[in-house]
Design a protein around this motif. Sequence first.
Motif, PDB file in Angstrom:
ATOM      1  N   PHE A  34       0.834  -1.208   0.000  1.00  0.00           N
ATOM      2  CA  PHE A  34       0.000   0.000   0.000  1.00  0.00           C
ATOM      3  C   PHE A  34       0.868   1.258   0.000  1.00  0.00           C
ATOM      4  N   PHE A  35       1.937   1.242   0.803  1.00  0.00           N
ATOM      5  CA  PHE A  35       2.826   2.399   0.917  1.00  0.00           C
ATOM      6  C   PHE A  35       3.421   2.758  -0.444  1.00  0.00           C
ATOM      7  N   TYR A  36       3.964   1.765  -1.137  1.00  0.00           N
ATOM      8  CA  TYR A  36       4.535   2.002  -2.466  1.00  0.00           C
ATOM      9  C   TYR A  36       3.451   2.216  -3.519  1.00  0.00           C
ATOM     10  N   GLY A  37       2.388   1.408  -3.441  1.00  0.00           N
ATOM     11  CA  GLY A  37       1.340   1.476  -4.464  1.00  0.00           C
ATOM     12  C   GLY A  37       0.668   2.833  -4.524  1.00  0.00           C
ATOM     13  N   GLY A  38       0.543   3.488  -3.372  1.00  0.00           N
ATOM     14  CA  GLY A  38      -0.075   4.811  -3.380  1.00  0.00           C
ATOM     15  C   GLY A  38       0.793   5.894  -3.966  1.00  0.00           C
ATOM     16  N   MET A  39       2.110   5.648  -4.038  1.00  0.00           N
ATOM     17  CA  MET A  39       3.037   6.675  -4.520  1.00  0.00           C
ATOM     18  C   MET A  39       3.208   6.673  -6.038  1.00  0.00           C
ATOM     19  N   VAL A  40       2.992   5.535  -6.677  1.00  0.00           N
ATOM     20  CA  VAL A  40       3.229   5.459  -8.117  1.00  0.00           C
ATOM     21  C   VAL A  40       2.029   5.996  -8.878  1.00  0.00           C
ATOM     22  N   GLY A  41       2.175   6.076 -10.214  1.00  0.00           N
ATOM     23  CA  GLY A  41       1.071   6.510 -11.047  1.00  0.00           C
ATOM     24  C   GLY A  41      -0.054   5.488 -11.071  1.00  0.00           C
ATOM     25  N   LYS A  42      -1.241   5.933 -11.427  1.00  0.00           N
ATOM     26  CA  LYS A  42      -2.437   5.086 -11.347  1.00  0.00           C
ATOM     27  C   LYS A  42      -2.326   3.831 -12.190  1.00  0.00           C
ATOM     28  N   LYS A  43      -1.602   3.883 -13.305  1.00  0.00           N
ATOM     29  CA  LYS A  43      -1.533   2.730 -14.196  1.00  0.00           C
ATOM     30  C   LYS A  43      -0.495   1.688 -13.759  1.00  0.00           C
ATOM     31  N   ASN A  44       0.132   1.925 -12.602  1.00  0.00           N
ATOM     32  CA  ASN A  44       1.133   0.974 -12.103  1.00  0.00           C
ATOM     33  C   ASN A  44       0.882   0.533 -10.659  1.00  0.00           C
ATOM     34  N   VAL A  45      -0.292   0.846 -10.144  1.00  0.00           N
ATOM     35  CA  VAL A  45      -0.583   0.541  -8.737  1.00  0.00           C
ATOM     36  C   VAL A  45      -0.631  -0.965  -8.489  1.00  0.00           C
ATOM     37  N   ILE A  46      -1.359  -1.692  -9.314  1.00  0.00           N
ATOM     38  CA  ILE A  46      -1.534  -3.128  -9.106  1.00  0.00           C
ATOM     39  C   ILE A  46      -0.199  -3.856  -9.210  1.00  0.00           C
ATOM     40  N   SER A  47       0.578  -3.524 -10.222  1.00  0.00           N
ATOM     41  CA  SER A  47       1.873  -4.182 -10.413  1.00  0.00           C
ATOM     42  C   SER A  47       2.785  -3.927  -9.222  1.00  0.00           C
ATOM     43  N   THR A  48       2.808  -2.688  -8.748  1.00  0.00           N
ATOM     44  CA  THR A  48       3.675  -2.341  -7.618  1.00  0.00           C
ATOM     45  C   THR A  48       3.263  -3.096  -6.361  1.00  0.00           C
ATOM     46  N   MET A  49       1.968  -3.164  -6.094  1.00  0.00           N
ATOM     47  CA  MET A  49       1.488  -3.874  -4.910  1.00  0.00           C
ATOM     48  C   MET A  49       1.700  -5.381  -5.045  1.00  0.00           C
TER      49      MET A  49
END
Length: 438
Positions: free
Chosen positions: A60-75
């Motif tokens: 969640f910490f990282y996923g909230g910081m990236v752009g919207k089109k990369n949230v799922i991949s980051t999490m």
Amino acid sequence: MRKIILSVILITILVLTFISNFIIADNPIPAEAVKFDTGDTAWMIVATAFVLLMTPGLGFFYGGMVGKKNVISTMLQSFMAMVIVTILWTVVAFGLAFGPTIGGIIGNPSENLFFAGVGTNTAWSLAPTIPFILFALFQAKFAIITPALITGAFAERVRFWAYLLFMVLFILLIYAPLAHMTWHPDGVFFKMGVLDFAGGTVVHMSAGWAALAGAIFLGKRKVQKVNPARITYVLLGTGLLWFGWFGFNAGSALGANGLAAQALGTTTVAAAAAAMAWVFLDKILGHKLSALGACIGAVVGLVAITPAAGFVSIPHAIFIGLFSAIVSNIVVSKFPKGKIDDALDVFACHGVGGMVGMLLTGVFASKAINPAVGDNQGLIFGTPTLFINQLIALVVVSIFAFVASYVLFFIVNKITPLRVTEEKEELGLDISQHGEFL
């Protein structure tokens, strides 16, 4: 080819686990079973669960910081660390980290393959009041979060399968040796007297330097400045990390005792002090007091207190939190982002925070807090030996983690490309790597 490799891995694990009773020595319960402390055992079960919660919190910490089109991949990168590292740790990595020593550098995994000999009726030498399997599972959660921390540096541009391969190699060749050297009684750092209560070198410095190596190797994103997708995710992730960190640090006392309470206290005040220092410094420098800044500051404080948590007093923990936040804030502002794209400032926060914490452990460690410190107390008490040892470990770990990680990125890239194409980066990793989107 990838389908064949994945099929072979699955079939091999299926076969080995099915016939495990024939190839792994039995570990019968003796006539007089070991008597463990039920309070210690209960606390360590809870602490183990706390530490596991940190990894989705990091997502969640990282996923909230990236752009919207990369949230799922980051999490998902954090989530898959829980999946892959758990199996890897059970099969071989625990033995590499805590098996019989080979030169004080690495463990011999042959005795603990598939957790052989890691049962409910034996104990680790430094944790005699809890079952060996509980100690091994507690340590597994540390191994899980370490490669997940690295992902923030190369967010929004790494191929998922290449990341999984790097994660496996990192655990086997970097994390396991560092854990052995630092926490095994026969490890070279342990014998030197280096103090790392809960992972300043093993977790945060290794992840920070690997993150820097990855950011340099992969190069810059096509678009470096993006609006964070969900600040609320960052706040939620910070809360989960802070909560889980009590298991991370207080659990490293390996029992329900006064040392665990001390570590819980130092963890609490260091995180609060660092968050306060970060937002105050932002205001002093002419910026607005931001939710993102408060969250990053708290995490930096948690990172910095990790190696010192069970060795320092409450006032010194506040100093560590304040000082680490100031240093990391300055590093973040001065970091050459135009040349090195550490997307989520992993090196400046985890790497630098871990190094500050290791050095300040060498300044403030007190035998009044933890008798294990012995006569080699911190620099503030007039004995320089511990500080020198901490500095030596810092330099050695920094060089090893950075160089070895860069080599691993190079090897992985030769096997399968690490970076997505420009078209897929533009499309976003959620769609291009996973076929999903917010």
